[in-house]
Scaffold this motif. Structure first.
Motif, PDB file in Angstrom:
ATOM      1  N   LEU A  65       0.824  -1.207   0.000  1.00 33.24           N
ATOM      2  CA  LEU A  65       0.000   0.000   0.000  1.00 33.24           C
ATOM      3  C   LEU A  65       0.864   1.266   0.000  1.00 33.24           C
ATOM      4  O   LEU A  65       0.473   2.284  -0.572  1.00 33.24           O
ATOM      5  N   PRO A 126      -5.244  -5.949  -2.279  1.00 33.44           N
ATOM      6  CA  PRO A 126      -4.189  -5.007  -2.682  1.00 33.44           C
ATOM      7  C   PRO A 126      -2.913  -5.713  -3.120  1.00 33.44           C
ATOM      8  O   PRO A 126      -2.168  -5.203  -3.949  1.00 33.44           O
ATOM      9  N   VAL A 130      -2.471  -3.960  -6.609  1.00 28.02           N
ATOM     10  CA  VAL A 130      -1.500  -2.866  -6.595  1.00 28.02           C
ATOM     11  C   VAL A 130      -0.312  -3.127  -7.517  1.00 28.02           C
ATOM     12  O   VAL A 130       0.031  -2.269  -8.345  1.00 28.02           O
ATOM     13  N   ALA A 156      -8.671   0.400  -2.193  1.00 30.12           N
ATOM     14  CA  ALA A 156      -8.361   0.718  -0.796  1.00 30.12           C
ATOM     15  C   ALA A 156      -9.612   1.137  -0.038  1.00 30.12           C
ATOM     16  O   ALA A 156      -9.842   0.717   1.105  1.00 30.12           O
ATOM     17  N   TYR A 257      -4.265   1.019   7.030  1.00 35.29           N
ATOM     18  CA  TYR A 257      -3.810   0.763   5.666  1.00 35.29           C
ATOM     19  C   TYR A 257      -4.028   1.985   4.776  1.00 35.29           C
ATOM     20  O   TYR A 257      -3.173   2.341   3.960  1.00 35.29           O
ATOM     21  N   MET A 261      -1.177   4.290   2.804  1.00 30.64           N
ATOM     22  CA  MET A 261      -1.278   4.652   1.392  1.00 30.64           C
ATOM     23  C   MET A 261      -1.302   6.172   1.223  1.00 30.64           C
ATOM     24  O   MET A 261      -0.653   6.722   0.322  1.00 30.64           O
TER      25      MET A 261
END
Length: 543
Positions: A65, A126, A130, A156, A257, A261
């Motif tokens: 993240l 993620p 990601v 997210a 989280y 990010m």
């Protein structure tokens, strides 16, 4: 425990690379290694490592993240308007509802339990999404309309929503009722009525703490210079991001989280050079974290619980994806500038399940909730099917469905190979090779040593070759000779091998040549599309 770590790292890496060479995503090999090494098959991994699997997954998700935040583009997100926000709530919500309805009909679950299953399966991974979206950004696919950025942000936000609803339903099914909360002034609200406020608070506080952490990081690493190199920068940034996640577990009023990010995102705006250094550092951390994440993911999958629900489980996943989630995707992109191909890309790009399912899939069963074994089995099934399929399909269908745009090097890691071409003759070979060796060591680059032969002087060629062996002993290099016009041959070889720079000497020592560079050097400077570094008296001059 150390033997288990060795098994995870070595087997996870090599089987992952084997999968990559066969054209599959490396995570497929890593998950298979986890299944084989785990308690279901060989039982090689120690209980200490398996007991720490949740903490190790938390660390890996924090790293990915942070990578996502360091790759976000505010201009592209602003351009998309509410698309990213809608992607954060609508697809996950509609998928969870569709799965809940289907599981009530197929497994005869009650609505709260069925919706609990929907929350587990509806969350996006993620760890799969990601890396895929950052890879697309580095290649330019979909960047013009900010599609990878919208998917990153939406995934997210969707996890914040579903984890909150999951916690609420878990509390309801465990206690047998919805908790009443008394507010000042005599008002009483249920946890369900407070859910919208909780979601907004988790997001706003997560973004706020991420911003404050980014400001603190800039103060420590740039203003106060507490660190001396990029490794120390990365360690401090990772420690601060992990602290946000840990505090959020203890004080669950914000999303840790999301804060991690957001910290990466704000670092780009506050200090772009620092963000660029950290991006490289977190890329290195992810290489190790990815192996642990997916191998332990495979080790936690319980194969025996898949046997009875395999076909109905696949049916439920298909209903959730092709009915529930596609309705959410349509509503999310309604009124946007996305064409039908870009909307269709959400199918492979925004549907992978892995980390969240592994983290919370077994909780209902451990708390004795009726139907918990079904939730665990479908969670495991969703990982096995959607994680490898999503990772493969993202890179396969992106060139077919998305438009390639210009890559912004400030928002992605530019992994360009450094290849220096050293054009040498007998006059300045030592100076040129010494300088090119220094440049190659600083950039971890490679070298081509080129000598254009005008006469059949084999002794000169051997002399240059021996100098190259001695001065470039610790550098990967190739020694080439060719014949022809010297300037044309230098430029031709540099272009054929995609050299990043040409290093050559300035001939002669007469005073008038301090003005006139020399015919060969002058010709290369005037016609080369590749940067040229000229050397004279050991001093470089870049042109």
């Amino acid at each position: 425990m150390l033997a288990s770590v060795l098994w995870i790292l070595m087997m996870g890496f090599f089987v992952g690379q084997l999968a990559r060479r066969l054209g599959a995503p490396p995570l497929i090999g890593m998950i298979l290694v986890g299944i084989i090494l785990g308690p279901q098959v060989r039982n090689v991994i120690s209980q200490d490592v398996l007991g720490a699997a949740d903490e190790l997954r938390t660390l890996a998700v924090m790293i990915i993240l942070m990578k996502a935040g360091l790759g976000l583009d505010w201009e592209k997100l602003a351009q998309q308007g509410t698309v990213a926000l809608r992607l954060g709530f609508l697809p996950a919500t509609t998928e969870a509802i569709a799965i809940a309805i289907a599981s009530m009909l197929i497994f005869h679950l009650n609505f709260p339990t069925a919706l609990l299953l929907g929350c587990v399966i509806g969350a996006e991974s993620p760890a799969v999404i990601v890396p895929g979206m950052l890879r697309l950004k580095s290649l330019g696919w979909g960047v013009t309309k900010g599609i990878p950025d919208a998917i990153l942000t939406g995934s997210a936000l969707s996890d914040v929503l579903l984890l909150l609803v999951f916690s609420l339903l878990l509390s309801f099914l465990s206690d047998g009722g919805i908790e009443q909360i008394s507010l000042p002034g005599g008002f009483t609200l249920t946890a369900l009525q407070l859910l919208p406020l909780q979601i907004i608070m988790q997001i706003l506080l997560g973004v706020l703490f991420g911003y404050l952490a980014a400001r603190l990081l800039v103060l420590l690493l740039t203003k106060q210079n507490w660190t001396q190199n990029a490794v120390q920068d990365t360690v401090i940034a990772a420690g601060l991001a992990l602290l946000l996640v840990i505090v959020a577990h203890t004080v669950p009023y914000f999303s840790g989280y999301l804060a991690a990010m957001a910290m990466g995102f704000f670092l780009i705006e506050l200090d772009a050079p620092l963000a660029r250094r950290l991006r490289v550092g977190f890329d290195s951390l992810w290489i190790v974290a990815e192996i642990f994440l997916f191998v332990l993911l495979g080790a936690t999958i319980q194969l025996q619980v898949l046997e009875k629900i395999l076909l109905p489980g696949i049916l439920i996943l298909a209903i959730g994806l092709f009915i529930g989630r596609m309705v959410g995707w349509y509503l999310s992109t309604l009124g946007s500038n996305w064409n039908w191909r870009e909307r269709l890309f959400l199918l492979p790009g925004n549907s992978a399940k892995a980390t969240v399912q592994a983290a919370i899939g077994a909780i209902p069963l451990s708390q004795g909730i009726a139907g918990g074994e079904i939730i665990l089995a479908i969670a495991a099934l969703s990982i096995l099917i959607t994680a490898p399929l999503g990772a493969w399909a993202t890179m396969t269908f992106a060139p077919k469905l998305l438009t390639k745009g210009e890559v912004d090097p400030t928002k992605v890691t530019v992994a360009a190979r450094t290849l220096l071409l050293a054009a040498v003759d007998t006059s300045m070979a030592t100076e040129i090779l010494t300088k090119v060796a220094d440049l190659a060591r600083r950039s971890n680059g490679e070298v081509i040593v080129l000598h254009v032969i005008n006469t059949s002087n084999q002794q000169a060629v051997e002399q240059i070759n021996e100098q190259a062996k001695r001065l470039l002993a610790d550098i990967r290099y190739e020694f080439l000779t060719t014949t022809g016009a010297v300037p044309e041959e230098i430029i031709r070889i540099a272009q054929e091998h995609y050299a990043t720079a040409i290093v050559m000497g300035k001939r002669g020592h007469q005073p008038w040549e301090q003005v006139l560079i020399g015919s060969v050097s002058q010709a290369v400077l005037e016609t080369s599309p590749i940067p040229v570094i000229l050397l004279e008296n050991r001093e470089p001059k870049s042109v």
